[in-house]
Scaffold this motif. Structure first.
Motif, PDB file in Angstrom:
ATOM      1  N   ASP A 151     -98.657  -7.546 -53.702  1.00 22.09           N
ATOM      2  CA  ASP A 151     -99.273  -6.541 -54.564  1.00 22.09           C
ATOM      3  C   ASP A 151     -99.168  -7.023 -56.011  1.00 22.09           C
ATOM      4  O   ASP A 151     -98.084  -7.304 -56.499  1.00 22.09           O
ATOM      5  N   SER A 152    -100.302  -7.122 -56.711  1.00 21.32           N
ATOM      6  CA  SER A 152    -100.292  -7.648 -58.077  1.00 21.32           C
ATOM      7  C   SER A 152     -99.423  -6.817 -59.010  1.00 21.32           C
ATOM      8  O   SER A 152     -98.866  -7.339 -59.973  1.00 21.32           O
ATOM      9  N   SER A 153     -99.293  -5.508 -58.743  1.00 23.18           N
ATOM     10  CA  SER A 153     -98.464  -4.676 -59.608  1.00 23.18           C
ATOM     11  C   SER A 153     -97.006  -5.092 -59.526  1.00 23.18           C
ATOM     12  O   SER A 153     -96.259  -4.977 -60.493  1.00 23.18           O
ATOM     13  N   ASN A 154     -96.578  -5.592 -58.362  1.00 24.31           N
ATOM     14  CA  ASN A 154     -95.210  -6.076 -58.237  1.00 24.31           C
ATOM     15  C   ASN A 154     -95.048  -7.440 -58.885  1.00 24.31           C
ATOM     16  O   ASN A 154     -93.975  -7.787 -59.365  1.00 24.31           O
ATOM     17  N   GLN A 155     -96.115  -8.242 -58.916  1.00 22.67           N
ATOM     18  CA  GLN A 155     -96.060  -9.499 -59.642  1.00 22.67           C
ATOM     19  C   GLN A 155     -95.825  -9.234 -61.124  1.00 22.67           C
ATOM     20  O   GLN A 155     -95.079  -9.949 -61.790  1.00 22.67           O
ATOM     21  N   ARG A 156     -96.467  -8.200 -61.636  1.00 18.37           N
ATOM     22  CA  ARG A 156     -96.256  -7.844 -63.041  1.00 18.37           C
ATOM     23  C   ARG A 156     -94.791  -7.490 -63.303  1.00 18.37           C
ATOM     24  O   ARG A 156     -94.265  -7.752 -64.375  1.00 18.37           O
ATOM     25  N   ARG A 157     -94.151  -6.898 -62.307  1.00 24.18           N
ATOM     26  CA  ARG A 157     -92.769  -6.472 -62.502  1.00 24.18           C
ATOM     27  C   ARG A 157     -91.790  -7.644 -62.536  1.00 24.18           C
ATOM     28  O   ARG A 157     -90.615  -7.456 -62.822  1.00 24.18           O
ATOM     29  N   MET A 158     -92.287  -8.846 -62.223  1.00 22.91           N
ATOM     30  CA  MET A 158     -91.419 -10.017 -62.303  1.00 22.91           C
ATOM     31  C   MET A 158     -91.440 -10.660 -63.692  1.00 22.91           C
ATOM     32  O   MET A 158     -90.718 -11.619 -63.945  1.00 22.91           O
ATOM     33  N   ASP A 216     -88.627   1.807 -62.453  1.00 23.81           N
ATOM     34  CA  ASP A 216     -90.067   1.555 -62.539  1.00 23.81           C
ATOM     35  C   ASP A 216     -90.453   1.578 -64.013  1.00 23.81           C
ATOM     36  O   ASP A 216     -89.607   1.426 -64.884  1.00 23.81           O
ATOM     37  N   TRP A 217     -91.759   1.808 -64.278  1.00 23.38           N
ATOM     38  CA  TRP A 217     -92.206   1.910 -65.659  1.00 23.38           C
ATOM     39  C   TRP A 217     -93.244   3.004 -65.783  1.00 23.38           C
ATOM     40  O   TRP A 217     -93.746   3.544 -64.800  1.00 23.38           O
ATOM     41  N   THR A 218     -93.529   3.378 -67.029  1.00 20.33           N
ATOM     42  CA  THR A 218     -94.429   4.508 -67.267  1.00 20.33           C
ATOM     43  C   THR A 218     -95.887   4.136 -67.086  1.00 20.33           C
ATOM     44  O   THR A 218     -96.731   5.007 -66.834  1.00 20.33           O
ATOM     45  N   SER A 219     -96.227   2.853 -67.231  1.00 22.24           N
ATOM     46  CA  SER A 219     -97.602   2.395 -67.045  1.00 22.24           C
ATOM     47  C   SER A 219     -97.601   0.888 -66.883  1.00 22.24           C
ATOM     48  O   SER A 219     -96.572   0.230 -67.021  1.00 22.24           O
ATOM     49  N   THR A 268     -88.410   3.591 -66.323  1.00 26.70           N
ATOM     50  CA  THR A 268     -87.983   4.870 -65.770  1.00 26.70           C
ATOM     51  C   THR A 268     -86.946   4.633 -64.675  1.00 26.70           C
ATOM     52  O   THR A 268     -86.822   3.529 -64.146  1.00 26.70           O
ATOM     53  N   PHE A 269     -86.229   5.692 -64.342  1.00 27.89           N
ATOM     54  CA  PHE A 269     -85.273   5.660 -63.242  1.00 27.89           C
ATOM     55  C   PHE A 269     -85.526   6.902 -62.414  1.00 27.89           C
ATOM     56  O   PHE A 269     -85.509   8.023 -62.952  1.00 27.89           O
ATOM     57  N   ASP A 270     -85.788   6.719 -61.126  1.00 29.63           N
ATOM     58  CA  ASP A 270     -86.168   7.843 -60.253  1.00 29.63           C
ATOM     59  C   ASP A 270     -87.324   8.647 -60.860  1.00 29.63           C
ATOM     60  O   ASP A 270     -87.296   9.886 -60.895  1.00 29.63           O
ATOM     61  N   ASP A 271     -88.322   7.918 -61.390  1.00 29.11           N
ATOM     62  CA  ASP A 271     -89.534   8.521 -61.956  1.00 29.11           C
ATOM     63  C   ASP A 271     -89.245   9.422 -63.152  1.00 29.11           C
ATOM     64  O   ASP A 271     -89.996  10.366 -63.431  1.00 29.11           O
ATOM     65  N   PHE A 272     -88.188   9.131 -63.901  1.00 30.72           N
ATOM     66  CA  PHE A 272     -87.761  10.010 -64.980  1.00 30.72           C
ATOM     67  C   PHE A 272     -87.272   9.156 -66.154  1.00 30.72           C
ATOM     68  O   PHE A 272     -86.479   8.232 -65.976  1.00 30.72           O
ATOM     69  N   GLU A 273     -87.770   9.467 -67.350  1.00 26.75           N
ATOM     70  CA  GLU A 273     -87.277   8.811 -68.569  1.00 26.75           C
ATOM     71  C   GLU A 273     -86.077   9.598 -69.093  1.00 26.75           C
ATOM     72  O   GLU A 273     -86.133  10.169 -70.173  1.00 26.75           O
ATOM     73  N   GLY A 274     -85.003   9.555 -68.360  1.00 29.02           N
ATOM     74  CA  GLY A 274     -83.848  10.368 -68.728  1.00 29.02           C
ATOM     75  C   GLY A 274     -82.733   9.601 -69.420  1.00 29.02           C
ATOM     76  O   GLY A 274     -81.563   9.969 -69.301  1.00 29.02           O
ATOM     77  N   PHE A 275     -83.072   8.554 -70.163  1.00 29.63           N
ATOM     78  CA  PHE A 275     -82.047   7.740 -70.806  1.00 29.63           C
ATOM     79  C   PHE A 275     -81.563   8.415 -72.088  1.00 29.63           C
ATOM     80  O   PHE A 275     -82.330   9.027 -72.827  1.00 29.63           O
ATOM     81  N   VAL A 276     -80.259   8.287 -72.305  1.00 26.88           N
ATOM     82  CA  VAL A 276     -79.622   8.972 -73.430  1.00 26.88           C
ATOM     83  C   VAL A 276     -78.663   8.018 -74.136  1.00 26.88           C
ATOM     84  O   VAL A 276     -77.904   7.297 -73.491  1.00 26.88           O
ATOM     85  N   ALA A 277     -78.708   8.037 -75.470  1.00 24.26           N
ATOM     86  CA  ALA A 277     -77.738   7.289 -76.271  1.00 24.26           C
ATOM     87  C   ALA A 277     -76.568   8.212 -76.579  1.00 24.26           C
ATOM     88  O   ALA A 277     -76.762   9.337 -77.024  1.00 24.26           O
ATOM     89  N   VAL A 278     -75.362   7.748 -76.306  1.00 24.08           N
ATOM     90  CA  VAL A 278     -74.158   8.545 -76.561  1.00 24.08           C
ATOM     91  C   VAL A 278     -73.282   7.806 -77.574  1.00 24.08           C
ATOM     92  O   VAL A 278     -72.957   6.633 -77.380  1.00 24.08           O
ATOM     93  N   SER A 292     -86.182   6.437 -75.453  1.00 25.34           N
ATOM     94  CA  SER A 292     -87.102   5.734 -74.564  1.00 25.34           C
ATOM     95  C   SER A 292     -86.795   4.251 -74.660  1.00 25.34           C
ATOM     96  O   SER A 292     -86.482   3.746 -75.750  1.00 25.34           O
ATOM     97  N   LEU A 293     -86.880   3.557 -73.532  1.00 23.57           N
ATOM     98  CA  LEU A 293     -86.588   2.126 -73.481  1.00 23.57           C
ATOM     99  C   LEU A 293     -87.892   1.375 -73.281  1.00 23.57           C
ATOM    100  O   LEU A 293     -88.483   1.401 -72.198  1.00 23.57           O
ATOM    101  N   VAL A 294     -88.348   0.702 -74.322  1.00 22.42           N
ATOM    102  CA  VAL A 294     -89.639   0.033 -74.330  1.00 22.42           C
ATOM    103  C   VAL A 294     -89.494  -1.422 -73.884  1.00 22.42           C
ATOM    104  O   VAL A 294     -88.669  -2.168 -74.410  1.00 22.42           O
ATOM    105  N   ARG A 295     -90.290  -1.804 -72.892  1.00 23.13           N
ATOM    106  CA  ARG A 295     -90.286  -3.189 -72.414  1.00 23.13           C
ATOM    107  C   ARG A 295     -90.942  -4.101 -73.441  1.00 23.13           C
ATOM    108  O   ARG A 295     -92.073  -3.874 -73.850  1.00 23.13           O
TER     109      ARG A 295
END
Length: 264
Positions: free
Chosen positions: A40-47, A158-161, A169-179, A210-213
């Motif tokens: 799947d080309s979308s998985n190639q992008r993830r590499m 995963d990623w947002t797009s 994202t993690f589990d389809d959620f951008e729930g990252f937090v800086a502490v 948000s964590l930007v690639r």
């Protein structure tokens, strides 16, 4: 097919050259699963390899939280941190701290459904790869080999797009937090319960991020211990070549705009 980079993910082996090929079980399983998914080309992008830059809502860019905007994720002391980024190099201001330098990879575990994990190099010499995970108890983002990560939350990442500068994202959620664990020292967490990390204690400041690639090209790839041809020594596909070329062109255009604006 020749593998010229071996992932140190099964028992944290260092990445080595083709003359010393030795694949442990955990690594072999991850590679095998990734072969299947790469149809799947979308998985190639993830590499494609990437750093992680930090973005926060404009309303939060004040006080001591302002330092988070444009910061970079680093890996050291078994955790992921948010630190100042050198605008000239795009790497951490603290040169002894290793920037997150990673990509997506199927997590090898027969006892859980197929899960997309994330790995990162954790050092330059030797260049070693570890799995990124969310700690079961503290919700901190940490890294370890397979045996150290398997009992924790390892994905699915995963990623947002499909855009080159999308967010992870993690589990389809951008729930990252800086502490803010200490004054001026920020660690990365994940809001697993979607409750604002109430359990971390009122004394610690928490800010959603948000964590930007930032797709890596050129010398950055070599510097952080990964080869141009592909993360696991596989020859890059035409799909990946095309995406990488687009990333390089975009980077060149941005550099040209910056140079023009500065009058250079």
């Amino acid at each position: 097919m020749i593998i010229d980079v071996i992932l140190g993910l099964g028992i944290a082996l260092p990445v080595v050259g083709a003359g010393g090929i030795s694949v442990v079980t955990g690594v072999a399983q991850g590679v095998q699963e990734q072969h299947k998914q790469n149809a799947d080309s979308s998985n190639q992008r993830r590499m494609l390899k990437f750093h992680l830059d930090v973005n926060i809502d404009a309303s939060m860019r004040k006080g001591n939280s302002a330092v988070l905007q444009g910061a970079i994720i680093t890996v050291h002391d078994d955790k992921l941190w948010i630190e100042a980024q050198d605008p000239e190099t795009g790497w951490p201001v603290e040169k002894s701290h290793h920037p997150f330098t990673g990509f997506y990879l199927a997590y090898p575990d027969d006892n859980r459904p197929s899960t997309r994990g994330v790995v990162s190099t954790i050092s330059v010499d030797p260049p070693m790869l570890n799995w990124i995970y969310v700690d079961n108890t503290t919700y901190e983002l940490k890294y370890a080999n397979r045996s150290g990560s398997i009992e924790h939350h390892v994905g699915s990442f995963d990623w947002t797009s499909d855009d080159l500068d999308s967010c992870i994202t993690f589990d389809d959620f951008e729930g990252f937090v800086a502490v803010e664990e200490q004054p001026g020292k920020w660690a990365l967490y994940f809001d697993m319960d979607d409750d604002g990390l109430k359990g971390i204690g009122k004394a610690k400041k928490a800010v959603e991020v948000s964590l930007v690639r930032r797709v890596i090209t050129g010398q950055e790839v070599n510097k952080w211990g990964l080869t141009e041809e592909g993360n696991m020594g596989f020859r890059a596909t035409k799909e990946v070549d095309k995406i990488s070329a687009t990333a390089k062109r975009k980077q060149a255009e941005e550099e040209a705009k910056t140079a023009k604006a500065s009058g250079k």
